[in-house]
Design a protein around this motif. Structure first.
Motif, short mmCIF file in Angstrom:
data_model
loop_
_atom_site.label_atom_id
_atom_site.label_comp_id
_atom_site.label_asym_id
_atom_site.label_seq_id
_atom_site.Cartn_x
_atom_site.Cartn_y
_atom_site.Cartn_z
N VAL A 22 0.77 -0.89 0.43
CA VAL A 22 -0.02 -0.07 0.14
C VAL A 22 0.86 1.53 0.02
O VAL A 22 0.65 2.22 -0.69
N PHE A 23 1.80 1.43 0.60
CA PHE A 23 2.87 2.68 1.01
C PHE A 23 3.36 2.72 -0.69
O PHE A 23 4.18 3.81 -0.68
N PRO A 24 4.42 1.55 -0.64
CA PRO A 24 5.15 1.59 -1.26
C PRO A 24 3.95 2.33 -2.81
O PRO A 24 5.12 3.20 -4.31
N LEU A 25 3.49 1.91 -3.06
CA LEU A 25 2.11 2.31 -4.19
C LEU A 25 1.86 3.56 -4.44
O LEU A 25 2.10 4.38 -5.15
N GLY A 26 1.54 4.18 -3.30
CA GLY A 26 1.12 5.70 -3.53
C GLY A 26 2.38 6.21 -3.53
O GLY A 26 2.72 7.39 -3.92
N LEU A 27 3.62 5.98 -3.21
CA LEU A 27 4.63 6.09 -2.60
C LEU A 27 4.92 6.62 -4.17
O LEU A 27 5.78 7.69 -4.46
N LEU A 28 5.05 5.41 -4.76
CA LEU A 28 5.24 5.88 -6.25
C LEU A 28 4.76 6.54 -7.07
O LEU A 28 4.94 6.94 -8.29
N MET A 72 -4.71 7.38 -11.23
CA MET A 72 -3.97 6.96 -11.08
C MET A 72 -4.41 7.48 -9.35
O MET A 72 -3.62 6.62 -8.48
N VAL A 73 -4.61 8.72 -8.55
CA VAL A 73 -4.42 8.88 -7.87
C VAL A 73 -5.94 8.17 -7.01
O VAL A 73 -5.94 7.43 -6.03
N THR A 74 -7.20 8.47 -7.97
CA THR A 74 -8.12 7.77 -7.20
C THR A 74 -8.18 6.12 -7.81
O THR A 74 -8.53 5.30 -6.07
N CYS A 75 -7.81 5.57 -8.33
CA CYS A 75 -7.40 3.99 -8.16
C CYS A 75 -6.55 3.74 -7.23
O CYS A 75 -6.68 2.82 -6.16
N LEU A 77 -6.01 4.29 -4.16
CA LEU A 77 -6.98 4.95 -3.09
C LEU A 77 -8.31 3.54 -2.96
O LEU A 77 -8.64 3.15 -2.42
N GLN A 78 -8.37 3.70 -4.29
CA GLN A 78 -9.57 2.07 -4.94
C GLN A 78 -9.33 0.77 -4.10
O GLN A 78 -10.06 0.33 -4.03
N ILE A 79 -7.89 0.98 -4.45
CA ILE A 79 -7.24 -0.76 -4.12
C ILE A 79 -6.26 -0.93 -2.70
O ILE A 79 -6.35 -1.96 -1.86
N TRP A 80 -7.20 0.19 -2.20
CA TRP A 80 -6.80 0.85 -0.65
C TRP A 80 -7.53 -0.77 0.59
O TRP A 80 -8.93 0.25 0.88
N CYS A 164 -3.78 0.87 -16.40
CA CYS A 164 -4.15 2.35 -15.12
C CYS A 164 -3.03 2.91 -15.01
O CYS A 164 -1.65 4.04 -15.12
N MET A 165 -1.80 1.17 -14.24
CA MET A 165 -0.82 2.30 -13.89
C MET A 165 0.38 1.16 -15.24
O MET A 165 1.95 1.33 -14.51
#
Length: 230
Positions: A22-28, A72-75, A77-80, A164-165
């Protein structure tokens, strides 16, 4: 790990620290957007990393980048899982933003610029397919949610997430293929930097989204097998 019990149903809820991605994805995503967006914030075509081949290309490119950034931002959040489980209303509203202010308009604009992008026919075909699949998977995922078929909704949205990613994967593969093809400039490409550039772009675009989508399909198949065994 905690459990939530309802009459006749037993659900297992994993602690947040058991989701190490979760955190690495948000940071990336944050790092990617901080690096990618600045040249386009001033709406100056001279700052664009892609030279516009025609007058309409730059406005559509900026439109695609803007909506794709929201996606990208909302996606992410969606998989969190924590947000989805703790605040389902926020999850639903964020999902609508992802669909209608992110993926759908971004994929439509992406389809348009793919047809005119100066990266050669191989890259054009790849990007047209990417835009089409991203649009289709997202719309299908939304339809499944509306029909309350949440298992199917989840599967389609995993595919939409992978597509998306894939732009991040695309950048990584671009560096890899540039290193592979650069020594072949004078042999395979006869000294033509244009031919080599189009080859790099073509192979990069295909590996950029096909491999993440294959990984997503593998993960979905693995998840179904695990669920079946349980």
């Amino acid at each position: 790990m905690t459990t939530i019990e309802k009459p006749g149903v037993r659900h297992t809820k994993q602690a947040w620290w058991r989701r190490p991605w979760v955190f690495p994805l948000g940071l990336l995503v944050t790092v990617f957007l901080v690096y990618s967006l600045p040249p386009y914030l001033g709406l100056d075509p001279a700052q664009s990393r892609i030279q516009a081949p025609m007058s309409w290309y730059y406005p559509v490119l900026v439109t695609h980048i803007g909506f794709a950034s929201i996606a990208m931002v909302t996606c992410a959040l969606q998989i969190w899982p924590w947000l989805r489980q703790k605040y389902p209303v926020v999850h639903r509203r964020t999902g609508r933003v992802y669909v209608f202010a992110g993926a759908v308009p971004a994929s439509i604009a992406g389809f348009a610029i793919a047809l005119a992008a100066p990266f050669g026919p191989i890259g054009a075909v790849s990007n047209v397919l990417l835009a089409t699949l991203w649009f289709g998977c997202t719309v299908q995922g939304y339809r499944m949610a509306r029909a309350r078929r949440f298992g199917d909704h989840r599967r389609w949205m995993v595919r939409s997430f992978a597509l998306c990613m894939s732009i991040i994967s695309n950048r990584i593969w671009g560096v890899v293929w540039a290193m592979v093809f650069a020594p072949q400039l004078d042999t395979t490409f006869g000294g033509s930097e244009l031919a080599m550039g189009q080859a790099i772009a073509g192979v990069t675009t295909w590996t950029g989204w096909v491999l993440p989508l294959l990984v997503a399909e593998w993960w979905l198949t693995r998840s179904r097998k695990k669920a079946g065994s349980r």
